[in-house]
Design an enzyme around this catalytic site. Sequence first.
Site, PDB file in Angstrom:
ATOM      1  N   ASN A   9       0.797  -1.179  -0.010  1.00  0.00           N
ATOM      2  CA  ASN A   9       0.361  -0.194  -0.373  1.00  0.00           C
ATOM      3  C   ASN A   9       0.713   1.361   0.112  1.00  0.00           C
ATOM      4  O   ASN A   9       1.591   1.786   1.057  1.00  0.00           O
ATOM      5  CB  ASN A   9      -0.744  -0.022   1.574  1.00  0.00           C
ATOM      6  CG  ASN A   9      -1.517   1.281   0.894  1.00  0.00           C
ATOM      7  OD1 ASN A   9      -1.692   1.890   0.468  1.00  0.00           O
ATOM      8  ND2 ASN A   9      -2.281   1.299   2.462  1.00  0.00           N
ATOM      9  N   LYS A  11      -0.128   3.928  -0.315  1.00  0.00           N
ATOM     10  CA  LYS A  11      -0.234   5.040   0.388  1.00  0.00           C
ATOM     11  C   LYS A  11      -0.617   6.623  -0.674  1.00  0.00           C
ATOM     12  O   LYS A  11      -0.556   6.607  -1.794  1.00  0.00           O
ATOM     13  CB  LYS A  11       0.021   5.806   1.820  1.00  0.00           C
ATOM     14  CG  LYS A  11       0.307   4.049   2.960  1.00  0.00           C
ATOM     15  CD  LYS A  11       0.321   4.375   3.448  1.00  0.00           C
ATOM     16  CE  LYS A  11       0.395   3.547   4.543  1.00  0.00           C
ATOM     17  NZ  LYS A  11       0.474   3.622   6.369  1.00  0.00           N
ATOM     18  N   HIS A  97      -9.537   0.978   5.880  1.00  0.00           N
ATOM     19  CA  HIS A  97      -8.231   0.853   5.818  1.00  0.00           C
ATOM     20  C   HIS A  97      -8.273   2.071   7.380  1.00  0.00           C
ATOM     21  O   HIS A  97      -8.856   2.884   7.336  1.00  0.00           O
ATOM     22  CB  HIS A  97      -7.274   1.668   4.843  1.00  0.00           C
ATOM     23  CG  HIS A  97      -5.472   1.743   4.883  1.00  0.00           C
ATOM     24  ND1 HIS A  97      -5.647   2.925   6.230  1.00  0.00           N
ATOM     25  CD2 HIS A  97      -4.805   0.712   5.311  1.00  0.00           C
ATOM     26  CE1 HIS A  97      -3.820   1.976   6.757  1.00  0.00           C
ATOM     27  NE2 HIS A  97      -3.724   1.461   5.216  1.00  0.00           N
ATOM     28  N   GLU A  99      -6.449   4.271   8.079  1.00  0.00           N
ATOM     29  CA  GLU A  99      -6.413   5.679   7.870  1.00  0.00           C
ATOM     30  C   GLU A  99      -8.231   6.459   7.148  1.00  0.00           C
ATOM     31  O   GLU A  99      -7.834   7.755   7.908  1.00  0.00           O
ATOM     32  CB  GLU A  99      -4.887   6.093   6.669  1.00  0.00           C
ATOM     33  CG  GLU A  99      -3.624   6.270   7.746  1.00  0.00           C
ATOM     34  CD  GLU A  99      -2.845   5.553   7.385  1.00  0.00           C
ATOM     35  OE1 GLU A  99      -3.031   5.307   6.024  1.00  0.00           O
ATOM     36  OE2 GLU A  99      -2.041   5.273   7.240  1.00  0.00           O
ATOM     37  N   GLU A 171      -4.870  -4.998  10.939  1.00  0.00           N
ATOM     38  CA  GLU A 171      -3.902  -3.933  10.974  1.00  0.00           C
ATOM     39  C   GLU A 171      -4.375  -3.302  12.146  1.00  0.00           C
ATOM     40  O   GLU A 171      -5.269  -1.881  12.349  1.00  0.00           O
ATOM     41  CB  GLU A 171      -4.181  -3.334  10.210  1.00  0.00           C
ATOM     42  CG  GLU A 171      -4.233  -3.677   8.441  1.00  0.00           C
ATOM     43  CD  GLU A 171      -3.021  -2.830   7.674  1.00  0.00           C
ATOM     44  OE1 GLU A 171      -2.425  -2.367   7.286  1.00  0.00           O
ATOM     45  OE2 GLU A 171      -4.271  -1.805   7.514  1.00  0.00           O
ATOM     46  N   GLY A 177       2.765   2.150  10.826  1.00  0.00           N
ATOM     47  CA  GLY A 177       3.010   3.191  10.913  1.00  0.00           C
ATOM     48  C   GLY A 177       4.545   3.386  11.690  1.00  0.00           C
ATOM     49  O   GLY A 177       4.892   4.829  11.628  1.00  0.00           O
ATOM     50  N   SER A 217       3.786  -2.479  10.477  1.00  0.00           N
ATOM     51  CA  SER A 217       5.297  -1.979  10.315  1.00  0.00           C
ATOM     52  C   SER A 217       5.676  -3.745   9.988  1.00  0.00           C
ATOM     53  O   SER A 217       7.011  -3.889  10.733  1.00  0.00           O
ATOM     54  CB  SER A 217       5.576  -1.702  11.826  1.00  0.00           C
ATOM     55  OG  SER A 217       4.671  -0.013  12.167  1.00  0.00           O
TER      56      SER A 217
HETATM   57  C1  PEP Z   1      -0.603   0.027   5.815  1.00  0.00           C
HETATM   58  O1  PEP Z   1      -1.115   1.152   5.931  1.00  0.00           O
HETATM   59  O2  PEP Z   1      -1.300  -1.178   5.339  1.00  0.00           O
HETATM   60  C2  PEP Z   1       0.639  -0.425   6.347  1.00  0.00           C
HETATM   61  C3  PEP Z   1       0.162  -1.575   7.381  1.00  0.00           C
HETATM   62  O3  PEP Z   1       1.870   0.535   7.440  1.00  0.00           O
HETATM   63  P1  PEP Z   1       2.880   0.043   7.427  1.00  0.00           P
HETATM   64  O4  PEP Z   1       3.282  -0.960   7.052  1.00  0.00           O
HETATM   65  O5  PEP Z   1       4.014   1.318   7.121  1.00  0.00           O
HETATM   66  O6  PEP Z   1       2.984   0.578   8.965  1.00  0.00           O
END
Ligand code: PEP
Length: 262
Positions: A9, A11, A97, A99, A171, A177, A217
């Site tokens: 992703n 983003k 998601h 976000e 998640e 992040g 992460s």
């Molecule tokens: C995500 O945006 O779905 C995500 C898991 O981000 P990150 O790997 O940066 O934590």
Amino acid sequence: MRTMFVAGNWKMNLNHADGTHLATHLAHHRASAAASHVEIAVIPPVIYLQAIHKVINGTHLKLGAQNCWYEKHGAFTGEISVQMLRECGVQYVLAGHSERRHICNEHDGLINKKVQAIIAEDLTAVLCVGETGDQRKAYKTVEVVGEQLAKGLAHVNKRAVEQDQLVIAYEPVWAIGTGVNAKPEEAQEVHVFIRQQLAKLFGNDDAANVRIVYGGSVKANNAYEILRQPDVDGALVGGASLIADEFLGIVDAAARARPLAL
Ligand code: PEP
């Protein structure tokens, strides 16, 4: 056996040149020969979908979209329908998601409409669920994830699951992040719970076939331990998906964690 699924992703990152360069690199460099059985997708910003599709079309890489609108067409300024995404070569669409839940205030009802629209257009919905840090500290993980699943999957029928049109991404918001990922056993515990909920909705056999991927992460150096958990069927990767070697390292870890049965 469930095929590992690793999706990047991007983003709201990269520009046209860097995005097409990264996609071209990923399309032509498999992580390793052993990783050929891992399903891999890139999920770029919507404005680059067509350009990325051009460079990955006909390769093993698949294309995903970060968001969609649930109506087919009409007065929805700034929105993009699933049909339009499909025309760009998209196969996977994220819904819910964190976000979008937390920054754009998307609620479960809207997310559910998106999931239904994605499935109705014969694409695969990647429904993202996960608790915040405060909710985890208050021992509410199961309650929160259970509710997100029940509401997000309302009216989704068994047929969609049988046709492999549903992936769940667990998640935890506190891990996205932040550089702090869930411990492998913490991820496994929630994935088992998610599979139990799926079994209640769709029956044991279909629930056993749904991919449940972890996100938060994930990096090349921590992926293997998470991915070798029996109910972790891949990863949704944010930051690390912007760096080719990191992303390919995660794909490689997925292949090692679940080798192809001979
Ligand atoms: C995500 O945006 O779905 C995500 C898991 O981000 P990150 O790997 O940066 O934590």
